[in-house]
Every structure is written in structure tokens, then in C-alpha cells.
Design a protein around this motif. Sequence first.
Motif, PDB file in Angstrom:
ATOM      1  N   ARG A  76     -10.927 -24.490  39.077  1.00 41.24           N
ATOM      2  CA  ARG A  76     -10.367 -25.949  39.523  1.00 41.24           C
ATOM      3  C   ARG A  76     -11.412 -27.098  39.351  1.00 41.24           C
ATOM      4  N   PHE A  77     -11.445 -28.231  38.894  1.00 38.63           N
ATOM      5  CA  PHE A  77     -12.346 -29.057  38.890  1.00 38.63           C
ATOM      6  C   PHE A  77     -12.051 -30.630  39.324  1.00 38.63           C
ATOM      7  N   ASP A  78     -12.637 -31.290  40.017  1.00 38.49           N
ATOM      8  CA  ASP A  78     -12.488 -32.550  40.405  1.00 38.49           C
ATOM      9  C   ASP A  78     -12.729 -33.607  39.244  1.00 38.49           C
ATOM     10  N   LEU A  79     -11.617 -34.082  38.834  1.00 35.85           N
ATOM     11  CA  LEU A  79     -11.784 -35.389  37.646  1.00 35.85           C
ATOM     12  C   LEU A  79     -12.579 -36.461  38.032  1.00 35.85           C
ATOM     13  N   LYS A  80     -12.610 -37.016  39.253  1.00 36.05           N
ATOM     14  CA  LYS A  80     -13.463 -37.955  39.651  1.00 36.05           C
ATOM     15  C   LYS A  80     -14.845 -37.706  39.866  1.00 36.05           C
ATOM     16  N   SER A  81     -15.149 -36.536  40.522  1.00 32.09           N
ATOM     17  CA  SER A  81     -16.477 -36.134  40.655  1.00 32.09           C
ATOM     18  C   SER A  81     -17.324 -34.968  39.747  1.00 32.09           C
ATOM     19  N   GLY A  82     -16.211 -34.217  39.195  1.00 30.65           N
ATOM     20  CA  GLY A  82     -16.712 -33.270  38.413  1.00 30.65           C
ATOM     21  C   GLY A  82     -17.072 -31.876  39.243  1.00 30.65           C
ATOM     22  N   LYS A  83     -16.981 -32.056  40.322  1.00 28.94           N
ATOM     23  CA  LYS A  83     -17.396 -31.043  41.606  1.00 28.94           C
ATOM     24  C   LYS A  83     -16.304 -29.671  41.109  1.00 28.94           C
ATOM     25  N   ALA A  84     -16.905 -28.505  41.032  1.00 31.38           N
ATOM     26  CA  ALA A  84     -16.390 -27.269  40.792  1.00 31.38           C
ATOM     27  C   ALA A  84     -15.332 -27.199  42.290  1.00 31.38           C
ATOM     28  N   LEU A  85     -14.265 -26.727  42.083  1.00 30.76           N
ATOM     29  CA  LEU A  85     -13.456 -26.635  43.404  1.00 30.76           C
ATOM     30  C   LEU A  85     -13.234 -25.230  43.896  1.00 30.76           C
ATOM     31  N   THR A  86     -13.124 -24.232  42.735  1.00 28.84           N
ATOM     32  CA  THR A  86     -12.646 -23.105  42.925  1.00 28.84           C
ATOM     33  C   THR A  86     -13.505 -22.057  41.995  1.00 28.84           C
ATOM     34  N   LEU A  87     -13.653 -20.892  42.300  1.00 29.40           N
ATOM     35  CA  LEU A  87     -14.321 -19.774  41.480  1.00 29.40           C
ATOM     36  C   LEU A  87     -13.441 -19.789  40.538  1.00 29.40           C
ATOM     37  N   PRO A  88     -14.047 -19.117  39.332  1.00 23.89           N
ATOM     38  CA  PRO A  88     -15.374 -18.521  39.027  1.00 23.89           C
ATOM     39  C   PRO A  88     -16.225 -19.513  38.835  1.00 23.89           C
ATOM     40  N   ALA A  89     -15.924 -20.865  38.674  1.00 24.69           N
ATOM     41  CA  ALA A  89     -16.919 -21.898  38.628  1.00 24.69           C
ATOM     42  C   ALA A  89     -17.625 -22.360  39.826  1.00 24.69           C
ATOM     43  N   VAL A  90     -19.058 -22.510  39.575  1.00 24.33           N
ATOM     44  CA  VAL A  90     -19.605 -23.111  40.846  1.00 24.33           C
ATOM     45  C   VAL A  90     -20.355 -24.321  40.468  1.00 24.33           C
ATOM     46  N   THR A  91     -20.583 -24.489  39.007  1.00 25.29           N
ATOM     47  CA  THR A  91     -21.423 -25.529  38.861  1.00 25.29           C
ATOM     48  C   THR A  91     -20.409 -26.673  38.268  1.00 25.29           C
ATOM     49  N   PRO A  92     -20.768 -28.054  38.644  1.00 29.72           N
ATOM     50  CA  PRO A  92     -20.000 -29.071  38.123  1.00 29.72           C
ATOM     51  C   PRO A  92     -20.026 -29.350  36.630  1.00 29.72           C
ATOM     52  N   ILE A  93     -18.843 -30.175  36.387  1.00 27.87           N
ATOM     53  CA  ILE A  93     -18.669 -30.517  34.933  1.00 27.87           C
ATOM     54  C   ILE A  93     -19.171 -32.063  34.856  1.00 27.87           C
ATOM     55  N   LEU A  94     -19.356 -32.465  33.682  1.00 22.29           N
ATOM     56  CA  LEU A  94     -19.961 -33.550  33.264  1.00 22.29           C
ATOM     57  C   LEU A  94     -18.930 -34.415  33.288  1.00 22.29           C
ATOM     58  N   VAL A  95     -18.943 -35.795  34.333  1.00 21.83           N
ATOM     59  CA  VAL A  95     -17.818 -36.677  34.214  1.00 21.83           C
ATOM     60  C   VAL A  95     -18.325 -38.038  33.499  1.00 21.83           C
ATOM     61  N   TYR A  96     -17.572 -38.731  32.670  1.00 19.50           N
ATOM     62  CA  TYR A  96     -17.979 -39.953  32.019  1.00 19.50           C
ATOM     63  C   TYR A  96     -17.250 -41.163  33.055  1.00 19.50           C
ATOM     64  N   PRO A  97     -18.121 -42.406  33.193  1.00 15.42           N
ATOM     65  CA  PRO A  97     -17.469 -43.492  33.753  1.00 15.42           C
ATOM     66  C   PRO A  97     -16.573 -43.897  32.658  1.00 15.42           C
ATOM     67  N   THR A  98     -15.469 -44.484  33.080  1.00 18.01           N
ATOM     68  CA  THR A  98     -14.535 -45.317  32.082  1.00 18.01           C
ATOM     69  C   THR A  98     -14.266 -46.633  32.549  1.00 18.01           C
ATOM     70  N   ARG A  99     -13.745 -47.375  31.461  1.00 27.43           N
ATOM     71  CA  ARG A  99     -13.263 -48.585  32.100  1.00 27.43           C
ATOM     72  C   ARG A  99     -12.418 -49.072  31.114  1.00 27.43           C
ATOM     73  N   VAL A 100     -11.540 -50.245  31.207  1.00 30.73           N
ATOM     74  CA  VAL A 100     -10.631 -50.748  30.265  1.00 30.73           C
ATOM     75  C   VAL A 100     -11.006 -52.433  30.159  1.00 30.73           C
ATOM     76  N   VAL A 101     -11.279 -52.635  28.732  1.00 29.19           N
ATOM     77  CA  VAL A 101     -12.010 -53.758  28.494  1.00 29.19           C
ATOM     78  C   VAL A 101     -10.947 -54.439  27.296  1.00 29.19           C
TER      79      VAL A 101
END
Length: 114
Positions: A76-101
Motif C-alpha cells: 500500500r502507498f500513500d497517494l499524497k506523499s508516496g510513502k510505502a505503508l505496508t510490506l513488501p514495499a519499503v521505498t516510497p513511490i514518485l508523486v507528481y504535484p497536480t493542479r487544475v488551470v
Amino acid sequence: MSTVDESDLQYVPILPASDLRSGERILFDVDDRPVAIFNVGGTIYAIEDACSHDDGPLGDGEVSGAEVICPRHGARFDLKSGKALTLPAVTPILVYPTRVVEGMIEIGLPRIKD
């Protein structure tokens, strides 16, 4: 996840916000990078579509609140921060900032330095 200076970002328009309703997602490539964008209750999140555990796609995973669950091994990964929340993942994922223009969803990508 490290903080990115806004001046180091180039925002790229992706699609009209009206084309991505709450609960939906879209998968695509930007500059040969697989990206998944999610609309969770009106909040737009963008991640690199690759699990940090084994590089498998995350975009097809189940979304629970602001978390995405890897469909391959259940990390499981946090969509806001990319943090890995559960095993087997321990490394965060890359999160891109978003905006609506002007009605368009845009994601922030690092500027290419000359």
C-alpha cells in the motif's frame, strides 16, 4: 519524499478535469514515464505507475481512501506523499504535484536542465 521547489517544475496539461470524475483514474506516458492520475473525492493525485517493490504497475490497483494497493503483491502507498505503508514495499513511490488551470489537469515534472 523530498520537497521540490516550484521553480524547478514544468507543468504539463494532461486532460480536462471534467473527463476524470471522482473514483476514476487514467494511465498514460509523459516523456516516456508511466503515470497514473486518480480523482479521489475531487482531489487529483498523480504517481509514477511503478511499484517500488518490483516495478509492476500500480495504476490498476484498488484505491482505498488516499491509498493505492499494488495489484501484484498488496503493498500500500500513500497517494499524497508516496510513502510505502505496508510490506513488501519499503521505498516510497514518485508523486507528481497536480493542479487544475482553466479546467485542465496539469502535473508538475522536473525541468530539464541544459
